[in-house]
Design an enzyme around this catalytic site. Structure first.
Site, PDB file in Angstrom:
ATOM      1  N   TYR A 101       0.862  -1.174   0.000  1.00 49.94           N
ATOM      2  CA  TYR A 101       0.000   0.000   0.000  1.00 49.94           C
ATOM      3  C   TYR A 101       0.900   1.225   0.000  1.00 49.94           C
ATOM      4  O   TYR A 101       1.865   1.295   0.773  1.00 49.94           O
ATOM      5  CB  TYR A 101      -0.894   0.028   1.252  1.00 49.94           C
ATOM      6  CG  TYR A 101      -1.615   1.346   1.412  1.00 49.94           C
ATOM      7  CD1 TYR A 101      -2.905   1.513   0.917  1.00 49.94           C
ATOM      8  CD2 TYR A 101      -0.987   2.440   2.025  1.00 49.94           C
ATOM      9  CE1 TYR A 101      -3.555   2.730   1.034  1.00 49.94           C
ATOM     10  CE2 TYR A 101      -1.629   3.662   2.136  1.00 49.94           C
ATOM     11  CZ  TYR A 101      -2.908   3.800   1.635  1.00 49.94           C
ATOM     12  OH  TYR A 101      -3.535   5.018   1.736  1.00 49.94           O
ATOM     13  N   GLU A 189      -3.282   7.672  -3.909  1.00 53.64           N
ATOM     14  CA  GLU A 189      -3.174   6.373  -3.259  1.00 53.64           C
ATOM     15  C   GLU A 189      -3.039   5.252  -4.279  1.00 53.64           C
ATOM     16  O   GLU A 189      -3.735   5.239  -5.289  1.00 53.64           O
ATOM     17  CB  GLU A 189      -4.440   6.152  -2.424  1.00 53.64           C
ATOM     18  CG  GLU A 189      -4.416   4.922  -1.563  1.00 53.64           C
ATOM     19  CD  GLU A 189      -5.730   4.778  -0.796  1.00 53.64           C
ATOM     20  OE1 GLU A 189      -5.741   5.075   0.400  1.00 53.64           O
ATOM     21  OE2 GLU A 189      -6.739   4.383  -1.410  1.00 53.64           O
TER      22      GLU A 189
END
Ligand code: GDP
Ligand code: MN
Length: 385
Positions: A101, A189
């Site tokens: 992530y 993101e």
């Protein structure tokens, strides 16, 4: 402002961030043709503004053109978590070795941008943050100095990247930071950031939120907005000119004045409840506007309670009460409603409500506590039915 994965990946590509070869398809044939052209496995991805598409059936791997056709056909024109899918992104599938992530956002507390990296990629990052926060590495960026190489190196050590990969990650992160800064994003993101079997880093997914207040200096980005795909209740609200924002809880909220409504959301949260929306009915508070507002709120089928918070200034509480009572009666609502009144002709308003058997809180705290309680009971009853 939210933009789609394919739009975010276009921006990434422009900044040199590796993304899979892809095409956007509005019909299943286009997906088949793309799969034929590449001759590889592809992944078909619904382009709607929802998270967790994977789990909801909005991400499908296809081993051949027929499967790509079938997968796209199954998504297009259907709803995914309530939103109509009118486009899919078809990409050459990545051979995933490991998922990370990587995200950049604003940390309001430290007043800095923060970079977050986790080896627990692919899954819901909020879940990781709640369950094992130590698995998310955070790097706060000093606005005076910007992103420094030694800081990136430290991140790489923590993520156990070997030397070659660290170098690649540094390029990757610098490019992402540039995307974030230059486009006035509030979030950039990548989840998952993929380490491929071939040893490369690639953006498997892309999410960018843009700062609405900065749109005036990004006229080119403004065109990326697609109102048509917003939440159906938000669309209705826009038509009636009522400020409404859908949230994910189960307690409907309305009040007069944006500040008051924001405070109401906080109060409900503090009492352990979860607001379903923001809605500001504004001044005036006519029966008609109240009914429209209640109709909007109750379009949300998850609702277990409603909190109406009225401050009587120019709007008198007794008049607002009459409007609210009339609206609720005409709609035949069965969901528990809690009211809080303050200001001009508060007592008169309260008497009107109480005469009709409504719950009126003495103050905002009490009303918030009460609505959370009643909503909990209502939910339990619904679940037992
Ligand atoms: P999200 O569920 O909306 O976040 O959609 P993502 O694009 O992040 O995809 C969800 C999951 O699907 C990823 O974490 C991967 O495990 C899987 N996935 C997505 N694209 C590919 C791909 O190209 N190859 C493989 N093998 N898996 C993929
Ligand atoms: Mn994702």
């Amino acid at each position: 402002m939210k933009i789609h994965e394919y739009q975010a990946k276009d921006i990434f590509k422009h900044y040199g961030i590796p993304v899979p070869v892809s095409c956007v398809a509005r019909d299943a044939d286009r997906a088949r043709v793309f799969a034929e052209e590449t001759g590889k496995k592809v992944v078909v991805k619904a382009q709607v503004h929802v998270g967790g598409r994977g789990k909801a059936g909005g991400i499908k791997l296809a081993g051949n053109p027929d499967e790509a056709f079938k997968a796209a056909g199954e998504m297009l024109g259907k709803r995914l978590k309530g939103l109509i899918v009118d486009k899919v992104l078809v990409e050459e599938a990545i051979n995933i070795k490991k998922e990370y992530y990587l995200g950049i956002t604003i940390d309001r507390k430290s007043r800095k941008n923060v970079i977050m990296l986790s080896t627990e990629g692919g899954v819901d990052i909020e879940e990781v943050a709640a369950r094992s926060p130590e698995k998310i590495e955070k790097l706060y960026i000093d606005p005076a100095f910007g992103l420094k190489d030694f800081e990136i190196k430290k991140l790489c050590v923590k993520a156990h990247f070997h030397k070659g990969l660290s170098r690649e990650f540094a390029h990757f992160l610098k490019a992402l930071y540039k995307v974030y800064l230059e486009n006035d994003a509030t979030l950039a993101e990548i989840n998952p950031l993929v380490l491929t079997e071939e040893g490369k880093l690639m953006a498997g997914d892309a999410k960018i939120l843009l700062d609405d207040n900065a749109m005036f200096r990004h006229k080119d980005l403004e065109t990326l907005q697609e109102i048509a795909e917003d939440d159906p209740i938000e669309q209705e609200a826009r038509k009636s000119n009522i400020p409404y924002v859908r949230l994910d809880g189960d307690i409907g909220i309305m009040g007069n004045g944006a500040g008051l409504v924001m405070t109401t959301l906080d109060m409900v949260k503090r009492e352990g409840g979860s607001p379903a929306n923001f809605l500001d009915i504004g001044g005036g508070g006519s029966a008609e506007k109240t009914r429209q507002s209640l109709e909007l709120i109750t379009m949300d089928k998850n609702l277990n309670g409603i909190f109406i918070n009225i401050f009587g200034g120019i709007t008198r509480c007794d008049e607002a009460a009459k409007g609210i009572i009339e609206a609720i009666k005409s709609m035949g609502l069965s969901i528990p409603v809690v009211i809080r009144l303050a200001g001009t002709r508060e007592e008169e308003g309260r008497r009107l409500f109480e005469a009709e058997g409504f719950e009126v809180g003495r103050d905002m705290n009490e009303a918030a506590k009460k609505v959370v309680e009643l909503a909990g009971a209502y939910r339990a009853r619904r679940e037992n039915m």
